[in-house]
Scaffold this motif. Structure first.
Motif, PDB file in Angstrom:
ATOM      1  N   THR A   1      -9.231  71.569 -57.744  1.00  0.00           N
ATOM      2  CA  THR A   1     -10.450  71.339 -56.981  1.00  0.00           C
ATOM      3  C   THR A   1     -11.591  71.121 -57.965  1.00  0.00           C
ATOM      4  OG1 THR A   1     -11.295  73.594 -56.979  1.00  0.00           O
ATOM      5  CG2 THR A   1      -9.579  73.091 -55.356  1.00  0.00           C
ATOM      6  N   PRO A   2     -12.754  70.662 -57.471  1.00  0.00           N
ATOM      7  CA  PRO A   2     -13.915  70.507 -58.368  1.00  0.00           C
ATOM      8  C   PRO A   2     -14.294  71.817 -59.065  1.00  0.00           C
ATOM      9  CG  PRO A   2     -14.336  69.465 -56.259  1.00  0.00           C
ATOM     10  CD  PRO A   2     -13.048  70.193 -56.120  1.00  0.00           C
TER      11      PRO A   2
ATOM     12  N   SER B   1     -20.737  78.903 -59.680  1.00  0.00           N
ATOM     13  CA  SER B   1     -21.713  78.010 -59.045  1.00  0.00           C
ATOM     14  C   SER B   1     -23.097  78.641 -59.173  1.00  0.00           C
ATOM     15  CB  SER B   1     -21.334  77.790 -57.586  1.00  0.00           C
ATOM     16  OG  SER B   1     -22.244  76.881 -56.999  1.00  0.00           O
TER      17      SER B   1
ATOM     18  N   THR C   1     -19.065  72.059 -52.768  1.00  0.00           N
ATOM     19  CA  THR C   1     -18.684  70.652 -52.886  1.00  0.00           C
ATOM     20  C   THR C   1     -19.401  69.890 -51.780  1.00  0.00           C
ATOM     21  OG1 THR C   1     -16.823  71.198 -51.499  1.00  0.00           O
ATOM     22  CG2 THR C   1     -16.432  71.135 -53.869  1.00  0.00           C
TER      23      THR C   1
END
Lengths: 294, 369
Positions: free
Chosen positions: B257-258, B304, B323
């Motif tokens: 995933t990102p 994040s 995202t």
């Protein structure tokens, strides 16, 4: 009143109030009063007007009860007007229900247009159209003959049936729109709820739709009845000696007999009895004046 | 005398639009069953198919084993409570409740007795003579229930009847509805877009989306074991991490995933290279703290930035940049101490692989959109 002055200024307010007052007093109240006055006086040659003969009397009103022909035409008119009202209601209730509860938003304007278009034509012309349709050699007889429903052409014109048919047609809109208006505000879910609870269509109409639409039905019936009882064009065009309307007699007193006093008395009897009949019917069907005003 | 309702491959088409697609399901007698879904998912159509206001374009509706095709709403053993209740405003409360009995030709005395019993059931014993307009919203609700129960239906259908009430009353009526259902034993079929209602009241819930029945189960299984991406994101809050399946290991799947490689359970058996989404509930995310220097990168860590924090009373929601499919939400209980995730700046979060679930991508409204 203060509101009107504040909004339009004193001059314009005075003009508006003055014009409305003129309209009500001079064009509505005074002529009516004059007719009331006429109806209580005997008809006299101009020379004797204001003379000793010119007194108030009930003679003009008594004439109707003395003249059996006029009296029977009078009650016939009331009865036939009630019949016209009932027939118009029978024709218009399904139309109004369909427009208000069944038709979707796309077909409704088309339906309304189809109903209104014939009414762009003058009432007299529409009645003459029926005259053509109902004629002895007219399209109705041709149709019934070619369908094999009758063996020989029927004489429709001049019958009470023709007069009632013509009137039902002329007054449809006065019945459809008040009922449609009242029915339109009925939540479609209520009809479905009644159905879901097991009600048949007749019961749904009797217990849910008609009680809701009652003010509209009352307005439609009152208008149709008054218009029918006061109608002149349809009975004189489509009617005959057997289907004379009371308005024709009033007309005759005024313009053929030249007896305005007698005509005025007849006109007032018609008015008063119509109003009385309507109040009686409203009482019978438990419709209040406030319902009608809604 | 409740009966089960069986939907057998039911399909409903309106011209080009398919409102209900191939729904098969048996709702058991005496069950409180909810159809849950966003507006336009086909749940109201299902209700109208069961009540008989519509006939399915394909498949069959059976009640108590009997095919209902051709049987109108007035002759089905169902009663429907409308969203706006549709009480008759020109009748008294007692006449409303007695309407179904009147239709069945039950005499006035017997009718009065049954109406009184129903008024007792809904705890409004004195309301019979009142007009509908004199009642409050919650009272009208109860009268609508009494009116529907008066005809002794096997199945009671409810079309979002609580949506017009305020929050407190709604919560009260939930308990009330549940209690009435237990007492009468009638099969309740409840339509709602409010998952709180569905989760708290129902024995089982069917989640619908785009005319398809996505999953049927009790509240716990829908929340803990969603079978589709739609159910995972519609029932409760969920964080989404879309990616590509990189590695499979027993019952687990690892997704690129990102935010790096993330691992979760793989109940649907996604395959290598497939597009998939990893879901983690906000309350299963926890602050990770800083890794010890030189340690290898730990599994299931998301880094994040915090954008903002909402104080909800019993808990605190912290929002982080996510995202494309919305922010990442972390829910931490409010204990009086400062929240474990800072109110701004960078943050590291971690979760257990067993708390995450990997489901095939697709079927999400915002993806179709």
């Amino acid at each position: 009143m203060g509101e009107v002055v504040r909004r339009y200024g004193p001059w314009l307010s005075a003009l508006i109030v003055g014009l409305v007052g003129f309209w009500i007093v001079v064009l509505v109240v005074l002529p009516q009063l004059m007719m009331v006055d006429f109806s209580f006086r005997p008809m006299l040659p101009p020379a004797e007007l204001g003379g000793p003969q010119d007194v108030y009397t009930l003679r003009n009103y008594e004439t109707l009860w003395a003249n059996t022909i006029h009296r029977s035409i009078f009650f016939q008119t009331i009865w036939a007007s009630a019949l016209v009202t009932a027939c118009t209601l029978a024709v218009c209730y399904p139309i109004a229900y369909f427009m208000a509860q069944v038709a979707d938003r796309k077909t409704l304007p088309l339906l309304v247009l189809l109903l209104i278009i014939p009414f762009w034509i003058n009432e007299l012309l529409r009645t003459f159209a029926w005259y053509v349709v109902l004629a002895f050699n007219g399209p109705l007889n041709w149709l019934l003959l070619s369908l094999g429903l009758i063996d020989a052409p029927e004489r429709w014109l001049g019958t009470p049936g023709a007069v009632i048919l013509g009137m039902v047609y002329v007054y449809i809109l006065f019945m459809v729109f008040p009922i449609y208006n009242a029915m339109e505000s009925l939540d479609r879910n209520q009809v479905e709820a009644a159905r879901d609870l097991g009600a048949s269509w007749t019961r749904i109409h009797r217990r849910v739709v008609i009680p809701h639409a009652k003010p509209g039905i009352a307005v439609g019936c009152i208008m149709t009845f008054m218009l029918a009882a006061g109608s002149y064009a349809v009975p004189s065009i489509l009617g005959g000696p057997n289907s004379r309307w009371f308005t024709e007699i009033i007309y005759n007193w005024f313009f053929e007999g030249g007896n305005w006093n007698q005509g005025a008395a007849y006109a007032f009897i018609l008015l008063i009895l119509c109003v009385g009949f309507i109040l009686l019917m409203m009482r019978l069907f438990k419709v209040g004046l406030t319902d009608v005003a809604k | 005398m409740s009966q089960d309702v069986e939907l057998d491959r039911v399909t409903m088409r309106f011209g080009e639009v398919t409102a209900v697609r191939d729904v098969s399901l048996t709702i058991r007698a005496g069950e409180f069953f909810s159809f849950l879904g966003p507006s336009g998912c086909g749940k109201t159509t299902i209700l109208r198919l069961i009540s008989g206001f519509m006939e399915p374009s394909g498949g069959a509706v059976r009640i108590g084993g009997r095919d209902m095709r051709g049987i109108g709403p007035n002759r089905r053993p169902t009663a429907l409570i409308f969203q706006n209740l549709a009480l008759f405003p020109l009748m008294t409360v007692a006449e409303n409740i007695g309407f179904g009995l009147e239709v069945r030709g039950i005499g006035a005395a017997e009718r009065r007795r049954r109406v009184d019993a129903l008024l007792d059931l809904v705890a409004l014993p004195e309301a019979g003579r009142k007009k509908v307009s004199e009642l409050s919203g919650g009272q009208r609700q109860r009268i609508a229930i009494a009116r529907a129960l008066a005809v002794e239906p096997s199945v009671l259908l409810l079309d979002e009847p609580l949506s017009a009430l305020d929050l407190k009353l709604r919560q009260h009526m939930r308990a009330e509805l549940r209690a009435i259902q237990r007492r009468t034993g009638v099969t309740f079929i409840y339509i709602t877009h409010d998952q709180g209602e569905a989760l708290t009241m129902s024995d089982r819930i069917g989640v619908m989306s785009g005319g398809v029945l996505e999953q049927v189960g009790d509240a716990r299984s829908l929340y803990d074991a969603p079978e589709t991406a739609f159910v995972a994101s519609f029932v409760g809050e969920n964080n989404r991490f879309p990616g590509t399946v990189a590695q499979l290991d027993g019952g687990m799947a690892a997704l690129d995933t990102p935010f790096g490689r993330l691992v979760g359970r793989n109940p649907r058996g996604v395959r290598q290279g497939e597009r998939a989404i990893l879901f983690v509930r906000p309350e299963r995310l926890a602050p990770a703290g800083n890794p010890p220097a030189g340690a290898p990168p730990a599994g299931n860590v998301v880094e994040s930035r915090v954008t903002h924090q909402d104080f909800e009373g019993a808990f605190v929601n912290t929002f982080l940049e996510g995202t494309g499919s919305g922010p990442i939400v972390v829910q931490t209980p409010h204990t009086g101490a400062p929240p474990p995730v800072p109110a701004d700046g960078p943050a590291r979060l971690r979760f257990e692989a067993a708390d995450a679930i990997v489901l095939p991508a697709g079927g999400l409204a915002d993806e179709r959109g």
